[in-house]
Design a protein around this motif. Structure first.
Motif, short mmCIF file in Angstrom:
data_model
loop_
_atom_site.label_atom_id
_atom_site.label_comp_id
_atom_site.label_asym_id
_atom_site.label_seq_id
_atom_site.Cartn_x
_atom_site.Cartn_y
_atom_site.Cartn_z
N GLY A 137 -10.81 -22.35 -2.20
CA GLY A 137 -11.30 -21.24 -1.39
C GLY A 137 -10.31 -20.08 -1.45
O GLY A 137 -9.17 -20.23 -1.03
N PHE A 138 -10.75 -18.95 -1.99
CA PHE A 138 -9.88 -17.78 -2.14
C PHE A 138 -10.55 -16.55 -1.54
O PHE A 138 -11.79 -16.45 -1.50
CB PHE A 138 -9.60 -17.49 -3.62
N PHE A 139 -9.73 -15.63 -1.08
CA PHE A 139 -10.16 -14.28 -0.73
C PHE A 139 -9.42 -13.33 -1.66
O PHE A 139 -8.20 -13.44 -1.83
CB PHE A 139 -9.79 -13.96 0.73
N ASP A 160 -16.67 -3.51 4.77
CA ASP A 160 -16.57 -3.57 3.31
C ASP A 160 -16.80 -4.97 2.78
O ASP A 160 -16.31 -5.33 1.70
CB ASP A 160 -15.19 -3.06 2.87
N TRP A 161 -17.57 -5.77 3.49
CA TRP A 161 -17.79 -7.16 3.12
C TRP A 161 -18.35 -7.32 1.71
O TRP A 161 -18.07 -8.31 1.01
CB TRP A 161 -18.74 -7.84 4.12
N ASN A 162 -19.16 -6.32 1.25
CA ASN A 162 -19.79 -6.43 -0.07
C ASN A 162 -18.90 -5.88 -1.18
O ASN A 162 -19.33 -5.77 -2.33
CB ASN A 162 -21.14 -5.71 -0.07
N ARG A 163 -17.65 -5.52 -0.87
CA ARG A 163 -16.72 -5.02 -1.87
C ARG A 163 -15.63 -6.05 -2.21
O ARG A 163 -14.95 -5.92 -3.22
CB ARG A 163 -16.03 -3.74 -1.38
N VAL A 164 -15.47 -7.05 -1.34
CA VAL A 164 -14.43 -8.07 -1.55
C VAL A 164 -15.06 -9.35 -2.07
O VAL A 164 -16.28 -9.51 -2.09
CB VAL A 164 -13.65 -8.34 -0.25
N VAL A 165 -14.22 -10.29 -2.47
CA VAL A 165 -14.67 -11.52 -3.12
C VAL A 165 -14.14 -12.73 -2.37
O VAL A 165 -12.98 -12.75 -1.93
CB VAL A 165 -14.15 -11.55 -4.58
N ARG A 166 -15.02 -13.72 -2.19
CA ARG A 166 -14.62 -15.02 -1.67
C ARG A 166 -15.12 -16.11 -2.60
O ARG A 166 -16.27 -16.05 -3.06
CB ARG A 166 -15.21 -15.25 -0.27
N LEU A 207 0.82 -1.21 0.00
CA LEU A 207 0.00 0.00 0.00
C LEU A 207 0.86 1.26 0.00
O LEU A 207 0.45 2.31 -0.52
CB LEU A 207 -0.93 -0.01 1.21
N ASN A 208 2.04 1.15 0.55
CA ASN A 208 2.95 2.30 0.59
C ASN A 208 3.62 2.55 -0.77
O ASN A 208 4.03 3.68 -1.07
CB ASN A 208 4.02 2.08 1.65
N GLY A 209 3.72 1.50 -1.61
CA GLY A 209 4.49 1.64 -2.84
C GLY A 209 3.69 1.69 -4.13
O GLY A 209 4.23 2.01 -5.18
N ALA A 210 2.38 1.36 -4.09
CA ALA A 210 1.60 1.27 -5.32
C ALA A 210 0.31 2.08 -5.23
O ALA A 210 -0.22 2.30 -4.14
CB ALA A 210 1.27 -0.19 -5.63
N ASP A 211 -0.18 2.50 -6.38
CA ASP A 211 -1.44 3.23 -6.43
C ASP A 211 -2.63 2.30 -6.16
O ASP A 211 -3.61 2.70 -5.53
CB ASP A 211 -1.62 3.90 -7.80
N GLU A 212 -2.53 1.07 -6.67
CA GLU A 212 -3.58 0.07 -6.47
C GLU A 212 -2.93 -1.25 -6.05
O GLU A 212 -1.87 -1.61 -6.55
CB GLU A 212 -4.39 -0.17 -7.75
N VAL A 213 -3.61 -1.95 -5.15
CA VAL A 213 -3.08 -3.22 -4.64
C VAL A 213 -4.18 -4.27 -4.69
O VAL A 213 -5.33 -4.00 -4.30
CB VAL A 213 -2.57 -3.08 -3.19
N VAL A 214 -3.85 -5.45 -5.18
CA VAL A 214 -4.72 -6.61 -5.00
C VAL A 214 -4.09 -7.49 -3.92
O VAL A 214 -2.91 -7.85 -4.01
CB VAL A 214 -4.93 -7.39 -6.30
N TYR A 215 -4.91 -7.79 -2.89
CA TYR A 215 -4.48 -8.68 -1.81
C TYR A 215 -5.32 -9.93 -1.88
O TYR A 215 -6.57 -9.87 -1.90
CB TYR A 215 -4.66 -7.99 -0.46
N SER A 216 -4.66 -11.09 -1.92
CA SER A 216 -5.40 -12.35 -2.03
C SER A 216 -4.72 -13.43 -1.21
O SER A 216 -3.52 -13.38 -0.94
CB SER A 216 -5.49 -12.80 -3.50
N THR A 217 -5.52 -14.42 -0.81
CA THR A 217 -4.99 -15.62 -0.16
C THR A 217 -5.82 -16.81 -0.62
O THR A 217 -6.98 -16.65 -1.04
CB THR A 217 -5.09 -15.56 1.38
N CYS A 218 -5.25 -18.01 -0.52
CA CYS A 218 -6.03 -19.23 -0.73
C CYS A 218 -6.44 -19.78 0.64
O CYS A 218 -6.19 -20.94 0.96
CB CYS A 218 -5.28 -20.26 -1.56
N SER A 219 -7.08 -18.92 1.42
CA SER A 219 -7.47 -19.24 2.79
C SER A 219 -8.92 -18.84 3.03
O SER A 219 -9.40 -17.85 2.47
CB SER A 219 -6.58 -18.48 3.79
N ILE A 220 -9.61 -19.60 3.88
CA ILE A 220 -10.96 -19.20 4.28
C ILE A 220 -10.96 -18.43 5.60
O ILE A 220 -12.01 -17.97 6.05
CB ILE A 220 -11.89 -20.43 4.42
N MET A 221 -9.82 -18.26 6.22
CA MET A 221 -9.74 -17.74 7.59
C MET A 221 -9.98 -16.22 7.62
O MET A 221 -9.34 -15.47 6.88
CB MET A 221 -8.37 -18.05 8.19
N PHE A 222 -10.86 -15.78 8.50
CA PHE A 222 -11.18 -14.36 8.63
C PHE A 222 -9.95 -13.55 8.97
O PHE A 222 -9.73 -12.45 8.44
CB PHE A 222 -12.26 -14.19 9.71
#
Length: 431
Positions: free
Chosen positions: A420-422, A404-410, A354-369
């Motif tokens: 299972g991805f976030f 922001d639950w309705n802005r992210v994808v699972r 977030l400090n180095g880019a204008d836009e960031v995609v953050y993802s994991t192959c995890s179901i953990m909150f």
């Protein structure tokens, strides 16, 4: 001919001792055999590991010091129990196969193996409570059963757990840097592979085949790859364009990096960062195979790597709790202390991105909150809405609200036939 059970026992021993994937272990142990034998060994190995807690439940009730046994003998017993309890092999045949193998490998233990398997034959699952019953009958750790019930509710948690017991479908991603969509489809269809389209133009679900598409020359040449549906969407969420400067902070083994390069038409600049020399070596080979030309590979720590870019990807190292269907061995190696350390690393990588880019995609192959919505809360991320056919995020867990639950994808195995991805898209820090 060496029996499948013997080769599979060697594979399971290698997985257990070296902490490597089943695919890698099968390649090392059974690579010299033809694809039919390798396929049979892979099936035995993965299906035994899928049911490991229940299989060990039977064996520990019979052998009090089961965990101290010779690793090969331990895994040979596991395979025999898998056969007699879950593969519908007659118990006498399963026992006889194991005894024949142990006679050759360690004849002093023939009596032990024979006696143990004859005792296991008489046993049934013996659970003390509902959580243990679900755990043993559906082959998941008790902590995971409790966690998913709390996260999703009991009915949906059971659907997810059942879905993890099915082999997930394979997906083909056409690599348009080396081949056309039409050409690859025609090539695979001519070889008996039946495909269906997905919501991404270059990604197709494998419906059936006589020979797995990973066995064909065009796969080796990099004209297509085998990649999970949700994993493919991560690169689309980043929306890289020709001319962008993109940083991938956890890039190896390079599947998403290569997809980003394809979407950029090999134009612009990608800086691919990883902290493992061994993984970087494999990534360089993969990048070359796939015809990628706009990537600079850097050995570095994604938590500290300094950069300025248009876009950054943090496909973070994680618990892999969304990959239990394809990597069942991961179920049995989860450790809460290690998990907490992983979450801390994820947050550092996310803050750096977030400090180095204008836009960031953050993802994991995890179901953990904690690894997903919880991390976005922790860093105060500004979330951009992503659209996809997948599900939305979790609104609240253990008293923590995610607005922001309705802005992210699972994605979930039981809903989307994928891992299972976030997946989230974020605005970089204002500079």
């Amino acid at each position: 001919m060496i029996p499948t059970q013997e080769i599979a026992a060697d594979v399971l021993t290698l997985v257990e001792e070296r902490r490597i994937s089943i695919k890698t272990a099968v390649a090392r142990v059974a690579g010299r055999y033809d694809y039919k034998i390798r396929g049979s060994v892979h099936a035995y190995s993965i299906e035994t590991l899928r049911r490991l807690n229940a299989i060990d439940h039977f064996l520990r009730r019979t052998v009090p010091k089961f965990d101290l046994l010779n690793p090969f003998i331990k895994n040979l017993l596991r395979i025999a129990v898998y056969e007699m309890k879950y593969k519908d092999v007659h118990p006498a045949l399963a026992t006889d196969s194991a005894v024949r193998i142990v006679k050759k490998r360690n004849p002093k233990l023939v009596g032990l193996v024979n006696g143990v398997l004859r005792n296991v034959e008489k046993l049934e699952i013996d659970a003390e409570n509902d959580i243990e019953r679900i755990s043993l009958n559906f082959f998941h750790p008790e902590w995971f059963v409790k966690y998913t019930i709390e996260l999703l509710g009991k009915d949906e948690a059971l659907e997810l757990i059942r879905a993890n017991l099915r082999q997930p479908p394979a997906y083909i991603r056409v690599n348009e840097l080396k081949g056309s969509i039409e050409g690859v489809l025609r090539y695979l269809e001519n070889r008996g592979v039946r495909l269906s389209p997905t919501f991404m133009d270059e990604v197709f679900r494998v419906e059936s085949y006589s020979v797995h598409p990973a066995s064909f020359d065009w796969h080796a040449e990099g004209k297509y790859v085998i990649q999970d549906l949700a994993s493919c969407f991560v690169s689309h969420a980043l929306n890289p364009e020709p001319g962008d400067v993109v940083v991938d902070l956890a890039a190896a083994p390079g599947m998403k990096t290569s997809h980003i390069a394809m979407l950029m038409e090999n134009r612009g600049r990608i800086i691919a960062v990883d902290n493992s020399e061994e993984r970087i070596k494999r990534m360089k080979s993969k990048i070359k195979q796939l015809g990628v030309k706009n990537v600079e590979i850097k050995l570095g720590d994604g938590c500290r790597f300094s950069f300025m870019a248009d876009k950054a990807l943090v496909d973070a190292p994680c618990s892999s709790t969304g990959s239990y269907a394809s990597q069942p061995n991961v179920k049995w190696s989860f450790d809460w202390r290690k998990f907490e350390g992983t979450v801390a690393v994820q947050r550092k990588m996310l803050k750096n991105a977030l400090n180095g880019a204008d836009e960031v995609v953050y993802s994991t192959c995890s179901i953990m909150f904690e690894e997903n919505e919880g991390n976005l809360n922790a860093v105060g991320a500004r979330v951009v809405k992503l659209d996809s056919p997948f599900s939305r995020g979790i609104k609240e867990f253990r008293g923590e609200v995610f607005r922001d639950w309705n802005r992210v994808v699972r994605s979930f195995p039981h809903l989307h036939n994928s891992s299972g991805f976030f997946i989230s898209k974020l605005k970089g820090d204002e500079r």
